[in-house]
Design a protein around this motif. Structure first.
Motif, PDB file in Angstrom:
ATOM      1  N   GLN A   1      43.811  26.206  38.835  1.00  0.00           N
ATOM      2  CA  GLN A   1      43.092  25.923  37.595  1.00  0.00           C
ATOM      3  C   GLN A   1      41.732  25.307  37.949  1.00  0.00           C
ATOM      4  OE1 GLN A   1      45.741  26.651  35.286  1.00  0.00           O
ATOM      5  NE2 GLN A   1      46.913  26.767  37.199  1.00  0.00           N
ATOM      6  N   LYS A   2      40.668  25.824  37.337  1.00  0.00           N
ATOM      7  CA  LYS A   2      39.325  25.258  37.480  1.00  0.00           C
ATOM      8  C   LYS A   2      38.851  24.809  36.104  1.00  0.00           C
ATOM      9  CE  LYS A   2      37.888  28.064  41.461  1.00  0.00           C
ATOM     10  NZ  LYS A   2      36.866  29.003  41.975  1.00  0.00           N
TER      11      LYS A   2
ATOM     12  N   ASP B   1      34.655  24.541  30.064  1.00  0.00           N
ATOM     13  CA  ASP B   1      35.099  25.843  30.524  1.00  0.00           C
ATOM     14  C   ASP B   1      36.389  25.679  31.314  1.00  0.00           C
ATOM     15  OD1 ASP B   1      35.072  28.565  30.870  1.00  0.00           O
ATOM     16  OD2 ASP B   1      33.750  28.516  32.623  1.00  0.00           O
ATOM     17  N   ALA B   2      37.179  26.757  31.405  1.00  0.00           N
ATOM     18  CA  ALA B   2      38.421  26.739  32.177  1.00  0.00           C
ATOM     19  C   ALA B   2      38.721  28.140  32.688  1.00  0.00           C
ATOM     20  CB  ALA B   2      39.584  26.227  31.331  1.00  0.00           C
ATOM     21  N   THR B   3      39.203  28.198  33.921  1.00  0.00           N
ATOM     22  CA  THR B   3      39.547  29.465  34.563  1.00  0.00           C
ATOM     23  C   THR B   3      40.851  29.307  35.329  1.00  0.00           C
ATOM     24  OG1 THR B   3      37.206  30.026  34.830  1.00  0.00           O
ATOM     25  CG2 THR B   3      38.780  31.259  36.159  1.00  0.00           C
ATOM     26  N   LYS B   4      41.709  30.335  35.254  1.00  0.00           N
ATOM     27  CA  LYS B   4      42.926  30.380  36.049  1.00  0.00           C
ATOM     28  C   LYS B   4      42.841  31.539  37.035  1.00  0.00           C
ATOM     29  CE  LYS B   4      46.968  29.920  34.125  1.00  0.00           C
ATOM     30  NZ  LYS B   4      47.583  28.716  34.746  1.00  0.00           N
ATOM     31  N   ILE B   5      43.253  31.262  38.268  1.00  0.00           N
ATOM     32  CA  ILE B   5      43.305  32.292  39.301  1.00  0.00           C
ATOM     33  C   ILE B   5      44.762  32.431  39.736  1.00  0.00           C
ATOM     34  CG2 ILE B   5      42.491  33.014  41.567  1.00  0.00           C
ATOM     35  CD1 ILE B   5      40.053  31.228  41.144  1.00  0.00           C
ATOM     36  N   VAL B   6      45.354  33.595  39.479  1.00  0.00           N
ATOM     37  CA  VAL B   6      46.764  33.835  39.770  1.00  0.00           C
ATOM     38  C   VAL B   6      46.867  34.805  40.947  1.00  0.00           C
ATOM     39  CG1 VAL B   6      49.000  34.569  38.867  1.00  0.00           C
ATOM     40  CG2 VAL B   6      47.301  33.533  37.331  1.00  0.00           C
TER      41      VAL B   6
END
Length: 301
Positions: A147-148, A182-187
């Protein structure tokens, strides 16, 4: 002969009077100089007791989350749910922050407002096993999810300086509010496929998903820390700061927890989380009162 005595007596009286006058004049000048010196000291002390400071600082941070309640897309029927639970990593991914500091100092105490852009990162993983009645025919899948999060953090702090010289250590406590930007998920999905009889390891390409809707728009918390100001002697102070932020409210969106089809497809749902953060910053502070090229800082002992 008597006239000579009178002349000598006259000059003796004149010399004595002149010496006494010089002595009185010297004492008066000394008193005036002492008064001026004391007045200057009082003005210097008055300056040192009250000051506005403006500065900028930046540095890295590390984050961890604490879980209040867990959620999952997949519900097991023939084994314990704990076997597919999320495993959270703590303080393992480095983030960053940049801060503008506005502070008012008065007699050792400082009230400081420090709007900050903060980039936080944390990750967790979970694992699933799909199998048939033959134990060797199965597929093991591991999901690693990073999570960023970007926040505008608005802290209000109270500081206390221990010393008054060139080196000034201090402690600080305060409260903050964080607004989500802002939010980003890297899976990343990896695993071992044994369904065909052999053990084939694989790792899929990472899936990057915009996840702002999955997190709460804001949260708040408490913070504390220690720091050190070093006076350079030219109207500038270097600042070193270590702070710990302790989240007090949920950073996950309870409304949109299951709203992402792409994340639901990989079996993910955000838990109720609280975010903690440790930051280290280095910066400069500039005085706003009596700031001129001719002014020399006074606390340079």
């Amino acid at each position: 002969m008597k006239r000579l005595y009178f002349v000598l007596l006259f000059f003796l009286i004149v010399a004595t009077a002149t010496a006494q006058e010089k002595k009185r004049s010297g004492s008066e000048r000394k008193r005036k100089n002492n008064a001026a010196y004391n007045k200057k000291n009082k003005e210097d002390d008055k300056f040192l007791q009250k000051q506005w400071w403006l500065g900028f600082k930046a540095g890295p941070n590390l984050s961890k989350v604490s879980v209040d309640k867990t959620y999952s897309i997949v519900v097991p029927t023939n084994y314990e749910a704990s076997t597919i639970g999320k495993n959270y990593e703590s303080y393992n991914l480095m983030g960053s922050q940049a801060t503008l500091e506005v502070s008012f100092y008065f007699k050792g105490f400082t009230i400081s407002f420090q709007p900050t852009y903060q980039r936080s990162r944390f990750e967790y993983s979970n694992q699933f096993t799909w199998s048939d009645t033959v134990a060797t025919h199965n597929v093991e899948l591991k999901y690693n999810q990073e999570q960023k999060l970007s926040y505008a953090v608005l802290p209000l702090l109270v500081k206390y300086d221990f010393l008054t010289g060139r080196l000034r250590p201090y402690v600080q406590i305060g409260v903050y509010s964080a607004l989500l930007l802002d939010a980003t998920k890297i899976v990343t999905v990896s695993g071992v496929d044994q369904a065909s009889g052999g053990a084939n390891e694989f790792q899929n390409e990472s899936v990057i998903v915009g996840a702002k809707d999955l997190f709460a728009k804001s949260h708040w918390g408490l913070l504390g820390g220690v720091g050190l100001n070093y006076n350079l002697g030219n109207n500038v102070r270097l600042n070193f700061d270590v702070a710990y932020k302790h989240g007090m409210s949920n950073i996950s969106s309870t409304k949109n927890r299951f709203s992402s089809d792409r994340l639901s497809g990989v079996g993910d749902a955000l838990d109720d989380l609280k975010l903690d953060n440790i930051s280290v910053t280095l910066g400069c502070l500039f005085p706003l009162r009596f700031l001129s090229s001719g002014f020399k800082t006074l606390d340079k002992k």
